[in-house]
Design a protein around this motif. Structure first.
Motif, mmCIF file in Angstrom:
data_model
loop_
_atom_site.group_PDB
_atom_site.id
_atom_site.type_symbol
_atom_site.label_atom_id
_atom_site.label_comp_id
_atom_site.label_asym_id
_atom_site.label_seq_id
_atom_site.Cartn_x
_atom_site.Cartn_y
_atom_site.Cartn_z
ATOM 1 N N ASP A 1 -2.429 9.326 -5.760
ATOM 2 C CA ASP A 1 -3.635 8.629 -5.611
ATOM 3 C C ASP A 1 -3.974 7.031 -5.681
ATOM 4 O O ASP A 1 -4.959 6.574 -5.585
ATOM 5 N N VAL A 2 -2.671 6.616 -5.911
ATOM 6 C CA VAL A 2 -2.849 4.975 -6.018
ATOM 7 C C VAL A 2 -2.651 4.508 -4.710
ATOM 8 O O VAL A 2 -1.960 4.800 -3.789
ATOM 9 N N ASP A 3 -3.652 3.788 -4.425
ATOM 10 C CA ASP A 3 -3.753 3.108 -2.876
ATOM 11 C C ASP A 3 -2.853 2.001 -2.707
ATOM 12 O O ASP A 3 -2.299 1.649 -1.895
ATOM 13 N N GLU A 4 -2.562 1.073 -3.744
ATOM 14 C CA GLU A 4 -1.900 -0.185 -3.755
ATOM 15 C C GLU A 4 -1.123 -0.305 -4.943
ATOM 16 O O GLU A 4 -1.809 -0.199 -6.037
ATOM 17 N N PRO B 1 1.048 -1.324 -0.063
ATOM 18 C CA PRO B 1 -0.098 0.104 0.092
ATOM 19 C C PRO B 1 0.797 1.285 0.052
ATOM 20 O O PRO B 1 2.074 1.264 0.430
ATOM 21 N N LEU B 2 0.504 2.280 -0.579
ATOM 22 C CA LEU B 2 1.285 3.513 -0.735
ATOM 23 C C LEU B 2 0.645 4.560 0.045
ATOM 24 O O LEU B 2 -0.652 4.549 0.165
ATOM 25 N N HIS B 3 1.417 5.738 0.325
ATOM 26 C CA HIS B 3 1.351 7.064 0.939
ATOM 27 C C HIS B 3 0.579 6.886 2.384
ATOM 28 O O HIS B 3 -0.757 6.549 2.385
ATOM 29 N N PRO B 4 1.237 7.250 3.106
ATOM 30 C CA PRO B 4 0.728 7.315 4.618
ATOM 31 C C PRO B 4 -0.396 8.136 4.611
ATOM 32 O O PRO B 4 -1.407 7.944 5.463
ATOM 33 N N SER B 5 -0.441 9.021 3.856
ATOM 34 C CA SER B 5 -1.696 10.299 4.143
ATOM 35 C C SER B 5 -2.984 9.578 3.618
ATOM 36 O O SER B 5 -3.864 10.052 3.924
ATOM 37 N N VAL C 1 -1.486 -0.860 -10.801
ATOM 38 C CA VAL C 1 -2.425 -0.271 -9.871
ATOM 39 C C VAL C 1 -2.867 -1.593 -9.410
ATOM 40 O O VAL C 1 -3.516 -2.661 -10.264
ATOM 41 N N PHE C 2 -2.962 -1.824 -8.073
ATOM 42 C CA PHE C 2 -3.583 -3.121 -7.429
ATOM 43 C C PHE C 2 -4.402 -3.094 -6.174
ATOM 44 O O PHE C 2 -4.763 -1.821 -5.735
ATOM 45 N N GLY C 3 -4.984 -4.044 -5.854
ATOM 46 C CA GLY C 3 -6.067 -4.088 -4.763
ATOM 47 C C GLY C 3 -7.363 -4.088 -4.913
ATOM 48 O O GLY C 3 -7.858 -3.714 -5.971
ATOM 49 N N LYS D 1 1.251 -2.341 9.307
ATOM 50 C CA LYS D 1 2.226 -1.414 10.123
ATOM 51 C C LYS D 1 2.609 -0.055 9.508
ATOM 52 O O LYS D 1 2.871 0.728 10.193
ATOM 53 N N ARG D 2 2.327 -0.192 8.056
ATOM 54 C CA ARG D 2 2.847 1.113 7.300
ATOM 55 C C ARG D 2 2.226 1.060 6.072
ATOM 56 O O ARG D 2 1.872 0.133 5.468
ATOM 57 N N ARG D 3 2.181 2.284 5.339
ATOM 58 C CA ARG D 3 2.137 2.504 3.981
ATOM 59 C C ARG D 3 3.617 3.081 3.559
ATOM 60 O O ARG D 3 4.224 3.715 4.128
#
Length: 252
Positions: free
Chosen positions: A236-239, A141-145, A181-183, A157-159
């Motif tokens: 804006d890519v979630d995963e 997963p990407l972007h802690p925001s 893009v995945f998920g 645990k993290r992005r």
């Protein structure tokens, strides 16, 4: 293989929480065959050159062929069902894989590295058991925001910020070849919030509904994976799904 230092309290707590969550999830779930996922065209293209295969943490959603693949998971209920379907299984953690160096031509670890306290240890082990030139499929997963209560609930645990993720791959001799893009997480934050409320207040019913209704629907709504060379644009890519090559370490 040298043993790793003892687990920290935080690591043990994260591991125990993940194991309880997935034992509960998989105890009431049905096995979904890998051919039903949008990853199958990619996997099928890699099989001719992949005599030895490893998938870490598949639960009951394996992406590699069940027959002839070695599976590792922390969930005994999931492994029991995979074994019934002819899989080779072992109960273990991604940070301490019980295999020799360079044992596999194809290694798959989807939705794994974000769950462990020691992600460098996980990537090191995935790299270690892969042959030089082997293909590794890794998602993250990407972007802690973009963090939501869903991340907390499922034991993330993290992005990752994309540059940091690329740096970690390089550190462990993993060269990114292409990505997509995945998920299957809903994009609607309201749907996530509703799902979280049901999981918190009516867990058994929510798990049953997820396994018997939302998972089949999600499979039907999957989109074809579109790969780009290197790292895709990640705004804006979630995963992300990463196709990596195990490079040989430089000799001094």
């Amino acid at each position: 293989m040298q043993p790793r230092p003892s687990q920290t309290r935080g690591d043990r707590e994260l591991f125990d929480r993940n194991r309880r969550f997935y034992d509960s999830l998989w105890s009431g779930a049905r096995l979904v065959e890998p051919q039903r996922f949008n990853t199958w065209p990619l996997v099928r293209s890699l099989l001719p050159g992949s005599a030895s295969r490893l998938e870490v943490g598949p639960g009951l959603r394996p992406r590699l062929p069940i027959e002839g693949t070695q599976f590792v998971d922390i969930s005994a209920p999931a492994l029991a069902i995979l074994r019934e379907h002819g899989a080779h299984v072992v109960l273990s953690r991604v940070t301490s894989l019980p295999f020799a160096d360079g044992a596999f031509d194809l290694v798959c670890a989807l939705d794994i590295v974000e769950h462990v306290d020691d992600d460098d240890g996980a990537l090191s082990e995935l790299s270690r058991v892969a042959k030089s030139g082997a293909t590794l499929l890794i998602s993250a997963p990407l972007h802690p925001s973009l963090w939501t209560s869903f991340d907390d609930f499922v034991g993330h645990k993290r992005r990752y910020e994309p540059p940091r993720l690329l740096a970690k791959l390089a550190q462990h001799h993993l060269v990114l070849e292409r990505s997509a893009v995945f998920g299957m997480k809903p994009r609607s934050s309201r749907l996530v919030d509703i799902g979280m409320w049901w999981l918190s207040h009516h867990r058994e019913l929510a798990m049953w509904t997820y396994n018997r209704a939302f998972m089949p629907l999600g499979l039907r709504l999957q989109k074809e994976l579109h790969f780009a060379t290197g790292m895709i644009a990640t705004d804006d890519v979630d995963e992300i799904l990463l196709v990596c090559r195990r490079s040989a370490p430089l000799r001094m």
